[in-house]
Design an enzyme around this catalytic site. Sequence first.
Site, mmCIF file in Angstrom:
data_model
loop_
_atom_site.group_PDB
_atom_site.id
_atom_site.type_symbol
_atom_site.label_atom_id
_atom_site.label_comp_id
_atom_site.label_asym_id
_atom_site.label_seq_id
_atom_site.Cartn_x
_atom_site.Cartn_y
_atom_site.Cartn_z
ATOM 1 N N GLY A 106 0.842 -1.195 0.000
ATOM 2 C CA GLY A 106 0.000 0.000 0.000
ATOM 3 C C GLY A 106 0.868 1.233 0.000
ATOM 4 O O GLY A 106 2.080 1.159 -0.202
ATOM 5 N N PRO A 107 0.271 2.390 0.256
ATOM 6 C CA PRO A 107 1.057 3.630 0.313
ATOM 7 C C PRO A 107 2.131 3.541 1.392
ATOM 8 O O PRO A 107 1.983 2.779 2.356
ATOM 9 C CB PRO A 107 0.011 4.687 0.683
ATOM 10 C CG PRO A 107 -1.301 4.097 0.342
ATOM 11 C CD PRO A 107 -1.156 2.626 0.476
ATOM 12 N N SER A 142 -15.515 14.051 21.631
ATOM 13 C CA SER A 142 -15.330 15.490 21.720
ATOM 14 C C SER A 142 -16.654 16.127 22.103
ATOM 15 O O SER A 142 -17.688 15.846 21.514
ATOM 16 C CB SER A 142 -14.852 16.037 20.388
ATOM 17 O OG SER A 142 -15.941 16.210 19.532
ATOM 18 N N GLU A 174 -5.269 9.642 14.458
ATOM 19 C CA GLU A 174 -6.263 8.772 13.828
ATOM 20 C C GLU A 174 -5.723 8.020 12.627
ATOM 21 O O GLU A 174 -6.158 6.910 12.352
ATOM 22 C CB GLU A 174 -7.496 9.580 13.387
ATOM 23 C CG GLU A 174 -8.306 10.152 14.514
ATOM 24 C CD GLU A 174 -7.908 11.574 14.821
ATOM 25 O OE1 GLU A 174 -6.946 12.057 14.206
ATOM 26 O OE2 GLU A 174 -8.551 12.194 15.680
#
Lengths: 656, 656
Positions: free
Chosen positions: A120-121, A350, A377
Amino acid sequence: MATVLSTDQYFPEEDGGLSAQQISVARMGHAARLLLRAETLLPDTRTVLDLMCLPVTALWCRVLRFDPAAPDWPDRDRFVVPSTTMLPLLRAMLRLTGGKEQMALPLEYGRHPALEVAPGPAGQGVAAAAGMALAEQTLSRRFGRSLVNHRTWVLAQDSDLVTGVAMEAAQLAGRFGLDRLAVLVAPSATADLADFTDSLTRFSGSGWTVRKVDATNLPAITTALAATLRARKPTLIACLPSATATIPADQKTTPEEELTGQWSPTARRGASTRRSWLRRFARHRQRAEFEREHTARQPTLFHEDWQRAWQWRMRTALDTSTQESGLAALHALSDTRPELVCLTASSAYSVPPTVREQAGWRAPPTVPGGQECSIQEHGMAGMLNGLALHGGLLPCCAASMMTVDRMRSAMRMAAFMRQKVLYLLTDDGLALGDSGGAWQPVEQLASLRATPNLAVFRPGSAEETFKCWEAALQWQNGPAVLVLCPRQNTPQRLPAPAYGSAVRGGYVLKQPEKRQVTLIASGPEVAIALEASHHLAQRNINAAVVSIPCWELFAGQPASYRRTVLGNAGLRVGIEAASGFGWERWLGPDGLFVGMDDFGTSAPANALYERFGITAEAICEKVEHHLFASGAARGPSLYAPDQPRTRVRGPLLTRP
Amino acid sequence: MATVLSTDQYFPEEDGGLSAQQISVARMGHAARLLLRAETLLPDTRTVLDLMCLPVTALWCRVLRFDPAAPDWPDRDRFVVPSTTMLPLLRAMLRLTGGKEQMALPLEYGRHPALEVAPGPAGQGVAAAAGMALAEQTLSRRFGRSLVNHRTWVLAQDSDLVTGVAMEAAQLAGRFGLDRLAVLVAPSATADLADFTDSLTRFSGSGWTVRKVDATNLPAITTALAATLRARKPTLIACLPSATATIPADQKTTPEEELTGQWSPTARRGASTRRSWLRRFARHRQRAEFEREHTARQPTLFHEDWQRAWQWRMRTALDTSTQESGLAALHALSDTRPELVCLTASSAYSVPPTVREQAGWRAPPTVPGGQECSIQEHGMAGMLNGLALHGGLLPCCAASMMTVDRMRSAMRMAAFMRQKVLYLLTDDGLALGDSGGAWQPVEQLASLRATPNLAVFRPGSAEETFKCWEAALQWQNGPAVLVLCPRQNTPQRLPAPAYGSAVRGGYVLKQPEKRQVTLIASGPEVAIALEASHHLAQRNINAAVVSIPCWELFAGQPASYRRTVLGNAGLRVGIEAASGFGWERWLGPDGLFVGMDDFGTSAPANALYERFGITAEAICEKVEHHLFASGAARGPSLYAPDQPRTRVRGPLLTRP
């Protein structure tokens, strides 16, 4: 009970010069280099692969728990090769360990069992490996070291280390103390060594042990690998080209000769390790549980238990918003499914200051069986892939809807690999109105729905949330997303379906005698649609209401079902507090969409719902207007872009 | 010519104890603290703001180039406050510097000139500030220090520093030597100090100077600020709570008293700095150019010059793919518009090894007037926002289409702030077939089209690419994206439009006598659609061909235009090598879509076009089949999800 191998067993003390074992490793390294020579490679790639050859051979010869006969047994060491560039080295190792059946398979994800992750990346593989190490840590705590006792090794490129996702995952790995994670990396041929050293500094500043070794010095490599086995932190082994030594000249052997010589003990060691694991497994008291979780089966009476636990938790819920319900279902799930691992971003809970100051507000409890991932995240989403790929766990995360933009690269890999990852995305809709216009999700829903293999659920009531949770668990094609909204006046339950059901993705909630208008909504907007239908009824307009919590499931229904749900004639109105992109699928060319075709602004949520006209009254008026004007020109007029705002900013050059 | 102020002018040597100037700063800090006390803040926020109060006051009193009368003059220091949490401190500074008109404006992006950037996700502000510093560096090289001589200061939170985007931008800032960038940060009240120190290590390992100062010690702060002015690297000033000293007890003054006292000289200093700048500006020989660029006007005869330069470059282009053409237009643009700054990700020119080994292949030239950003696309995209916000530049980037997933958070901020940023996205379509299935963009186009204010162009020929480039430059609503494809058999030019033109977003290329079928395509698929229309003509089916390079422009056309282009009756067929999500807008409920509803696989591009049926023959057959079957049941049958692949992976527990 368990016989954990000590370091000395791998690396006996040497007494001057190379030991017999080291000589055999050196010969194997040479054989691997011969195999690499047969591949057509770019010169830069060849340099890096040649450099990594000896360290990787030493790892495979002496350390790696790998059985060529069963390259996917659960307690194997994970050897993660996240880029196509480094694959020739894995191919050489597989060839030398002599798994002949496997050599017939192409080295592609999903086709060859030894390929732990799809390329993948840059950086995604490092994050996935951190996830695998977290899975090992989690499982070993539950089942003990006799069943779960392996390591995760990554054959990374230097470009992996500089990416944001790898740095976020590295921070998380350091914070979680994933001491069974080790990354092997070499500077690429074109890299600036100062840049490479900077990368090492950053990893060292993320709670990692960084070791530099001379990649041609076998005793140094051996020492570094032995130290890695004792490490209390994740380890980065930087294999540097030697300033003095060169790679030894070719000896007159061929890989085939080596195969019959020193290497086969490696395979024998792996087979024996696995056999003794199987013996321990056979008499392990948690065997049934381990087996159930590794085959991703549900426990008996799971749904009944889960629902009961969810109902119990909902009694103490603050409100009936889908967010409260979805998180209650998550907590209930963790009560009934111990294999659940939930990574939580701090954005998941949040809370705007105004709400936090309200009486009665209390911080939501953290999810058990999980880890807190702060605002990293992207790293978190990359780790979820590793948790899923490892097996034996049910990975899940909670984060704010807005963070999807950061997690997307990793989510895409999960969708591509069809891994079962559940994303709970909170704070959808106009909930975050107070803290600024850029914060409200607009295009995120559309972009998730456009992703193949991914199911997106946006439930409209507390009860529908639970049904969607169940459907998300059952979705077989890949990951699933639950989009949750903190809107407080969401109903506990919607009316009983007039036709169809939520698990079919879309269904009719209200079916008038003669349908003139169909209001199609998802999420908290379903309640608004129901209210609008009452208003319309007062004006003698018969409006059906359709809830469509999951487009992917609905699209999979027979055409006749969809036609009945959406209605054959009359005006269709889509209602969703998001971009209308893609809604033409259900509305047809003459449909009307009520939503947000621009970014939000800073205002309380209710004011924003009014500003965008997502209220029962406004919808009612729009529908009336449209019905009266419907004789006029038809065409996709609703999608004309709005006028550009006047430019407020710009340098003032002329003011004195 | 220019009189560059030396450090000593800001900070005269002190001779034991606090100097008179320092005493005045301390009094101002106290006044600011009183103003903060009047705000309703959460306790944690108040702690951080109190801690940052003295350092920020010292900066505003003694260092910052800021004129309250013209808070947006071009050579001001940028004071970037990227989070709503820290805004009260900016409000206090504005109040104390006494810009009364500005205090009437709400402190929101686009409404108050002193707010340099809209609050966004953590880390975006640091990246944008790095972009502003890069803009300053670029402009000062062109116009000299007499016109461009300012700094960028960021009031960050510790959470900004741990994000991937900030770490990527920090690496880029270090690599580019942005010595006029300084970040002020304090640990949050709940932060672990070890974690905070780790953050500092990572910045230090990215080529930054990191200074820790006691936030209550004014001489130390003064020294740190003075050292920052001399720094040769970007600087991070960590303001730590004092172990010993406490914030001095309240003195009996009110902010209003202070206003008439020591602070007003700060405003006078700013006004005098600006006046002398205006005098230098008035007689500067590059004044006209500077003014034109800062007001974003085009030079005279720009389009003619640009087109000529593009045509000249296309003579030596390797092929007529839209990618070659788009990059040629970029190079031509940099010849004619010196304000162009192009950041290039290494993925922009990624070339599969098979192509690289072909005879005649040469590495594409790097874009002048730009910087190479390696694979840190997220940091790069964040910096582009800063380049745009700074003013006086035309920011542009080149990256691979797949990296959009990583840039999205930053792109969204550009769209929200309606900043003019141009993204050239290369390697769209099935170009990267060889290197793996996850690498082919599928849902990216749809997700970009769903973003408000963003225009997405996907041209179908070398000439159309140039027209789309022009349209992208003229797009007023915000950023624009050019999606480029390296498909080699893309035509140099398409047939002359039969109706409409490319700048209207969609137009008719081929108009048969009696339209039975309309083939609607974008990008390289337009040529395939044209070929398919010839095949269909042989089978006596009259097919019109429509190219639709920009949905946003097309949606802005009058409904009558769109109707004429798309055709009133007959079958509509959409052809695009991407997800069909959203295409119903143009195809209607009975349309047919030919594209990719799954991820790609590893195979050469041409084989993939065949596998997904994106060839003239396959389209022709589908159309024929559809026309014959059109009497049958209608419904959105094309969007049924495909069957799940069989699970290849899974632990093998039972094998002996």
